[in-house]
Write a protein that holds these residues in place. Structure first.
Motif, PDB file in Angstrom:
ATOM      1  N   ARG A 319      28.017  45.359  12.331  1.00 32.88           N
ATOM      2  CA  ARG A 319      26.589  44.370  12.521  1.00 32.88           C
ATOM      3  C   ARG A 319      28.136  42.333  11.751  1.00 32.88           C
ATOM      4  NH1 ARG A 319      21.919  42.108  13.318  1.00 32.88           N
ATOM      5  NH2 ARG A 319      21.289  40.706  11.520  1.00 32.88           N
ATOM      6  N   GLN A 321      27.939  39.932   9.540  1.00 36.34           N
ATOM      7  CA  GLN A 321      27.202  39.047   8.329  1.00 36.34           C
ATOM      8  C   GLN A 321      27.785  38.301   7.108  1.00 36.34           C
ATOM      9  OE1 GLN A 321      22.324  38.364   9.283  1.00 36.34           O
ATOM     10  NE2 GLN A 321      24.359  39.259  10.364  1.00 36.34           N
ATOM     11  N   GLY A 322      27.708  36.990   6.941  1.00 34.00           N
ATOM     12  CA  GLY A 322      29.030  36.241   5.695  1.00 34.00           C
ATOM     13  C   GLY A 322      30.081  36.785   5.628  1.00 34.00           C
ATOM     14  N   ASP A 343      28.547  44.811  -2.487  1.00 31.44           N
ATOM     15  CA  ASP A 343      27.456  46.346  -2.214  1.00 31.44           C
ATOM     16  C   ASP A 343      27.599  47.460  -1.400  1.00 31.44           C
ATOM     17  OD1 ASP A 343      25.207  46.564  -4.418  1.00 31.44           O
ATOM     18  OD2 ASP A 343      24.874  46.385  -2.449  1.00 31.44           O
ATOM     19  N   GLN A 408      19.289  51.369   3.883  1.00 31.91           N
ATOM     20  CA  GLN A 408      19.378  49.630   2.959  1.00 31.91           C
ATOM     21  C   GLN A 408      19.965  49.266   4.343  1.00 31.91           C
ATOM     22  OE1 GLN A 408      17.106  49.154   1.682  1.00 31.91           O
ATOM     23  NE2 GLN A 408      17.660  47.288   0.651  1.00 31.91           N
ATOM     24  N   GLY A 411      19.710  46.692   6.401  1.00 33.17           N
ATOM     25  CA  GLY A 411      17.952  46.117   6.281  1.00 33.17           C
ATOM     26  C   GLY A 411      17.082  45.470   7.172  1.00 33.17           C
ATOM     27  N   HIS A 413      16.200  46.075  10.010  1.00 33.86           N
ATOM     28  CA  HIS A 413      16.113  47.086  11.343  1.00 33.86           C
ATOM     29  C   HIS A 413      15.979  48.773  10.372  1.00 33.86           C
ATOM     30  CE1 HIS A 413      18.481  43.763  13.245  1.00 33.86           C
ATOM     31  NE2 HIS A 413      18.487  43.951  13.925  1.00 33.86           N
TER      32      HIS A 413
ATOM     33  N   GLU B 165      16.656  36.052  12.799  1.00 36.27           N
ATOM     34  CA  GLU B 165      16.960  36.216  14.254  1.00 36.27           C
ATOM     35  C   GLU B 165      18.079  36.897  14.625  1.00 36.27           C
ATOM     36  OE1 GLU B 165      18.678  32.655  15.399  1.00 36.27           O
ATOM     37  OE2 GLU B 165      16.905  30.991  14.410  1.00 36.27           O
ATOM     38  N   PRO B 166      18.049  37.998  15.839  1.00 38.38           N
ATOM     39  CA  PRO B 166      18.045  38.849  15.197  1.00 38.38           C
ATOM     40  C   PRO B 166      20.146  39.419  15.244  1.00 38.38           C
ATOM     41  CG  PRO B 166      16.639  38.535  17.800  1.00 38.38           C
ATOM     42  CD  PRO B 166      17.343  36.817  16.750  1.00 38.38           C
ATOM     43  N   HIS B 167      20.150  38.067  15.349  1.00 41.99           N
ATOM     44  CA  HIS B 167      21.506  38.762  14.513  1.00 41.99           C
ATOM     45  C   HIS B 167      21.948  37.990  13.376  1.00 41.99           C
ATOM     46  CE1 HIS B 167      21.144  34.658  16.251  1.00 41.99           C
ATOM     47  NE2 HIS B 167      22.335  34.174  15.539  1.00 41.99           N
ATOM     48  N   CYS B 168      21.124  36.941  13.143  1.00 39.05           N
ATOM     49  CA  CYS B 168      20.879  36.623  11.708  1.00 39.05           C
ATOM     50  C   CYS B 168      20.179  37.430  11.056  1.00 39.05           C
ATOM     51  CB  CYS B 168      21.554  34.981  11.481  1.00 39.05           C
ATOM     52  SG  CYS B 168      20.491  34.236  12.159  1.00 39.05           S
ATOM     53  N   GLY B 169      20.085  37.955   9.597  1.00 37.40           N
ATOM     54  CA  GLY B 169      19.544  38.405   8.573  1.00 37.40           C
ATOM     55  C   GLY B 169      19.764  37.348   7.313  1.00 37.40           C
ATOM     56  N   ASP B 171      22.737  36.208   6.882  1.00 42.28           N
ATOM     57  CA  ASP B 171      23.187  35.413   6.823  1.00 42.28           C
ATOM     58  C   ASP B 171      22.672  33.977   7.740  1.00 42.28           C
ATOM     59  OD1 ASP B 171      25.842  32.961   7.548  1.00 42.28           O
ATOM     60  OD2 ASP B 171      27.028  34.805   7.922  1.00 42.28           O
ATOM     61  N   LEU B 174      24.331  32.261  10.839  1.00 48.03           N
ATOM     62  CA  LEU B 174      24.362  31.944  12.452  1.00 48.03           C
ATOM     63  C   LEU B 174      23.121  31.249  13.107  1.00 48.03           C
ATOM     64  CD1 LEU B 174      25.839  35.842  12.188  1.00 48.03           C
ATOM     65  CD2 LEU B 174      27.493  33.420  12.120  1.00 48.03           C
ATOM     66  N   ILE B 194      12.886  37.160  14.423  1.00 47.39           N
ATOM     67  CA  ILE B 194      12.344  38.795  14.362  1.00 47.39           C
ATOM     68  C   ILE B 194      11.104  38.432  13.235  1.00 47.39           C
ATOM     69  CG2 ILE B 194      13.629  38.890  16.406  1.00 47.39           C
ATOM     70  CD1 ILE B 194      15.208  41.045  14.408  1.00 47.39           C
ATOM     71  N   ILE B 433      13.556  45.807   1.324  1.00 46.17           N
ATOM     72  CA  ILE B 433      14.335  45.360   2.240  1.00 46.17           C
ATOM     73  C   ILE B 433      13.899  43.841   2.375  1.00 46.17           C
ATOM     74  CG2 ILE B 433      14.249  45.469   4.912  1.00 46.17           C
ATOM     75  CD1 ILE B 433      14.461  48.164   4.041  1.00 46.17           C
ATOM     76  N   ALA B 437      17.175  41.155   0.939  1.00 50.43           N
ATOM     77  CA  ALA B 437      17.831  42.813   0.551  1.00 50.43           C
ATOM     78  C   ALA B 437      17.891  43.053  -0.588  1.00 50.43           C
ATOM     79  CB  ALA B 437      18.186  42.970   1.696  1.00 50.43           C
ATOM     80  N   GLY B 439      20.798  44.391  -2.340  1.00 47.12           N
ATOM     81  CA  GLY B 439      22.138  44.185  -2.291  1.00 47.12           C
ATOM     82  C   GLY B 439      22.506  42.355  -2.382  1.00 47.12           C
TER      83      GLY B 439
END
Lengths: 591, 591
Positions: A319, A321-322, A343, A408, A411, A413, B165-169, B171, B174, B194, B433, B437, B439
């Motif tokens: 995944r 992210q960041g 983390d 955790q 996220g 998912h 979105e599916p590919h970005c939580g 972050d 994106l 999502i 979450i 989340a 973290g």
């Protein structure tokens, strides 16, 4: 969808570099060469990965169905069970006289972890059968053994344990199920049992229930409990199945998890039962297999943490992210993988270092059980009895927490059932409860196991730790391990001493801190395991190896455990040493 | 089946004895007399107990159903929602210009906890609407406010937040959802979102989606994100509903919990949207309501712990199992109630002392939010911004753990859905979450909030603690509170200092310990709350009261927190002060 790969390199390492099972003088271990155990675990891993794991999520979704008194297990369970049966996976450690392979419980424990990681609900069916086999083997008459064991070892018949009733769980003295003696020496069993895992199924021809009940006129309380064999179908003299016995599934429970396992309300209505062992000695008969059963549950905690960790790790690598704050790691991609974030790594290292330490601890326990049984070694029996509540309570408490951390990492998912992480958490949750809730384990540790035989076994444990520390005090390679272990061991001893002294005056001072003591004990055991693993890894590196990465990783992972997990005991110690007044002062009506 | 009673005596105590809201010079608070808040909370408690709670378990079981693009919420949800709407429960703190009562967020927070305890999934529908109202109120044009707010305040229309979105939580840079400008000043929104809680429902006439999207040609990353109002049905000039907009529910997720809330995949296909706030400043617009939204999630953690605790307590008093080792307590019965056992009490005291401390902390946060908004008080804004990640991360992490402990008290029954304890655990899990989340909360605390404005707010926090300690250093009645709080505050400062110094050289040294620091911060805040509550309780006792039991219980509960919860920080400190090398050393491929 989750995947699973058996951690066979780790089993190899623990069995052969750390526990050195080939050097142990235990009957049956002579066959457990590295080549042999590797081959066995590889085959187990394949069946687990290819057959058990793919029906884990669907089994969770479908659950078991009860219709007209008949239970249907989820799609694919029967086929997987048959494959397991045909592979002889339940016979590894069973007595060769009854169709087993006599190979030692330690190997069966590895295999148990593997199948449980892949599908805990399914693995419980043979798992409970295994427990029933052990009980009949230990306490049955020759005729009982010949009647039941070969079929159960073959998994043509399955087994269950029936203890709990609606009004009595831990406090079995309140039991109401009755066993009326009959002229032919059998008994008529009547009563209701609840929470019976694998209580019935559509995969075996017969189900052999082991049932605790009271013979009228016997002693009050737990001293008047006897154990009975109550088959679903009676068995004719020629071994064929006869009439249906007076036992029926009353209901199956809707549970938080392990949906693929039928947790049954069992109704006994003058069912024919056969006394197993002596009358009124049923609790003792149950206890002889308690260490094994509780180690099995401990392994479930490890198994779910392992499976959850594997999937969290894959997600953390995949995944994006960041960005890594210390510098971009994936410049071609739109973001860096999760695993760059401290983390996220904290959670992964927590899981990895716990699971690997826990596996070593559990397998060490299995070796002690083998030594106790096969060598009739009283010291090993005393030590594993002492450590059993620690294994069960600590490994299932922390195992559950690790599934939560794995979830955790996903996220949002992690909360969606489709991704499978919720199931690990929901399935792992039961291991903290059954086979003696973890608070009862803590009570068993502090109230019974520690003072047992004048504290002999707990002293033997600390002597063993001390011997290791003394032998390795000048080993520079172990500097990060010896110091923290020494301190943790000292802290635990201080708490136990405090319990002895304060507990004399007020037992609540010990009991209110019992769970803290159990966790401290667990961390000292895992600290010891990590010190031993680091030593074994260093020795392998020093001797020259073509896989230095494996051993270096082991040492690094152990360093994490010592630096970031062991300090948990500082909190437990502060709690356990504080007065129990704060726990007990409030009158019940003031809550 | 679980029950729920609003903890109104505790709300009274926190609002009027501890936070002394009547003495606060905050607009709207002048109406919040003890008589008034008691009456409001009593009514809220009745509706929660009689209407929300009875459909909590059935809502969990039924879940939401999507058929032909239409969502059906569980039985009874619409009726309960209507009762909530008619009671004006969502309007308490809303601007009177748009149909609200202008009473302050602190009272709305109490009410939020109550309804969330009774039925978290249902309460999320008005909860998300409330967040959308705040966003439109803060950033909307007059026309937008007049078009949307009265209907939303009335709950005729609901609201949602669309970020993921599916590919970005986490972050959001994106993000792919596009907003094409149209000649009439509106935008065409296209993309997929999502995890949209309360994404659609059958209880309101319209759904007002707040959607983050990128206007083509804008800045890269998060700096190019804008916020849009996208109603499900377009609104005609006369306020009536017009054509269906190009937004549809693509799917609803199968989740671990909060089944009664429709978590939707939302598909935007050239949907008409209206820019809310400035172009490319969408993140800033979202952030202005972040403190409030995150406090709301923190309150969810508290709410589930409270509801689970109430039921665990009732079970512990009712269930007879085993005997008190210090002497039989229920000689007429077959066994003593669970509550006599020290390990059961340990879990109950954990829950009770956490929940009451957490409630005080959260309501203190709500007062600071009111002060920040209504008095435009920059210091309050800075302090609550600092504490928001602590409130969200700490209260939801520990809140979840407390639901697990409550479940544990039920033994096997805790695992059976019928008893309802599993639902508290499953519902509480999401709060760790969503809305960032935990973290990410830790990263926000350590990486952003602590250093903000040169560390001014964190220094103000410690000054406040120090002032309290100085003022009460000779107060003998507070001896069990002042000492532990002082030590915990000192430890936390040492860790933050270490982060500043070590983090300069290697930011990972701070980030690898960020979750530990967040939890330390949480315990210091709850320690401070308990010290203040103990002081307030002692003052009430000294002044003479007809309910000494309530205040004595408060002090005893606080003593437990200081003696058995605060030492958690010893472990966090040891971890946070150890080198991050053990966390970061392992190459990703070596895991």
């Amino acid at each position: 969808m989750p995947t699973y790969t058996a951690p066979n390199a780790d089993f190899d390492f623990v069995l052969h570099n750390v526990l050195n099972i080939q050097e142990q003088d235990i009957p049956g271990y002579e066959d457990l060469t590295q080549d042999f155990t590797s081959a066995v675990l590889e085959e187990a891993g394949k069946l687990a990965r290819d057959v058990f794991q793919p029906i884990n999520a669907s089994g969770d979704q479908q659950g078991c169905v009860l219709e007209n008194g008949v239970i249907t297990t989820p799609d694919g369970f029967k086929e997987a069970f048959d494959a397991y049966r045909e592979g002889g996976w339940n016979t590894l450690d069973v007595d060769t006289d009854y169709g087993g392979q006599g190979l030692g419980y330690v190997l069966a424990s590895c295999v148990g972890e593997i199948f449980s990681s892949a599908n805990m609900a399914l693995t419980m069916y043979p798992g409970l059968t295994h427990g029933a086999i052990s009980a009949i083997h230990a306490h049955g008459t020759d005729q009982q053994k010949q009647t039941f064991l070969p079929k159960m070892v073959d998994l043509a018949w399955s087994g269950t344990m029936n203890l709990t009733e609606p009004h009595c769980g831990t406090d079995l003295g309140l039991m109401r199920t009755k066993a009326e003696p009959q002229d032919d020496g059998s008994y008529k069993i009547s009563g209701q049992k609840i929470f019976i895992s694998a209580g019935d199924n559509d995969m075996t021809e017969n189900v052999v229930h082991l049932v605790l009940a009271k013979i009228p006129g016997g002693p009050e309380g737990v001293k008047g409990i006897s154990l009975f064999i109550v088959p679903k179908f009676l068995v004719n003299d020629d071994g064929s199945l006869g009439a249906r016995n007076g036992v029926a599934v009353g209901n199956i429970e809707e549970k938080m998890g392990i949906h693929g396992n039928a947790t049954c309300v069992m109704n006994y209505d003058e069912a024919t039962g056969y006394l197993l062992g002596d009358a009124h000695k049923g609790m003792r008969a149950m206890f002889t297999m308690m260490n094994e059963a509780r180690l099995g549950v401990a392994m479930q905690g490890v198994s779910q943490a392992e499976a959850a960790y594997q999937n969290a790790l894959a997600y953390a690598k995949d995944r994006l992210q960041g960005r890594d704050v210390t510098g971009v790691k994936n410049p071609e991609g739109p973001a860096d993988p999760l695993i760059v974030h401290p983390d996220i790594r904290r959670m992964l290292m927590n899981q990895k270092s716990f699971v690997e330490g826990a596996r070593a601890f559990a397998l060490w326990g299995a070796v002690m059980i083998d030594r106790a049984h096969k060598n009739e070694d009283a010291a090993a029996d005393g030590l594993v009895s002492l450590l059993t509540p620690v294994l069960k309570g600590f490994l299932t408490d922390v195992g559950f927490d690790m599934t939560v951390q794995a979830q955790q990492i996903f996220g949002g998912h992690g909360y969606i059932e489709e991704w499978g992480m919720s199931q690990f958490t929901r399935d792992a949750r039961i291991a903290m409860i059954y086979e003696g809730a973890n608070g009862v384990q803590a009570l068993d540790l502090v109230g019974r196991k520690m003072p047992k035989d004048g504290g002999k076994h707990v002293m033997a444990f600390f002597d063993m730790v001390k011997t290791f520390l003394t032998e390795n005090k000048d080993n520079a390679a172990l500097a990060d391990f010896v110091g923290p272990l020494k301190e943790a061991s000292k802290d635990l001893q201080a708490v136990l001493m405090h319990f002895m002294q304060a507990g004399m005056k007020n037992p609540n001072d010990a009991l209110a801190g019992s769970t803290d003591a159990l966790h401290m004990f667990g961390h000292v055991c895992l600290g010891l395991m990590w010190a031993k693993m680091a030593k074994a890894a260093q020795e392998a590196l020093d001797a020259g190896t073509d896989n230095p990465e494996f051993y270096n990783t082991k040492i690094t992972t152990g360093r994490y455990y010592m630096a970031r997990w062991l300090p948990t005991n500082k909190t437990h110690m502060a709690r356990a040493m504080s007065s129990s007044d704060v726990v007990m002062d409030l009158p019940a009506e003031a809550f």
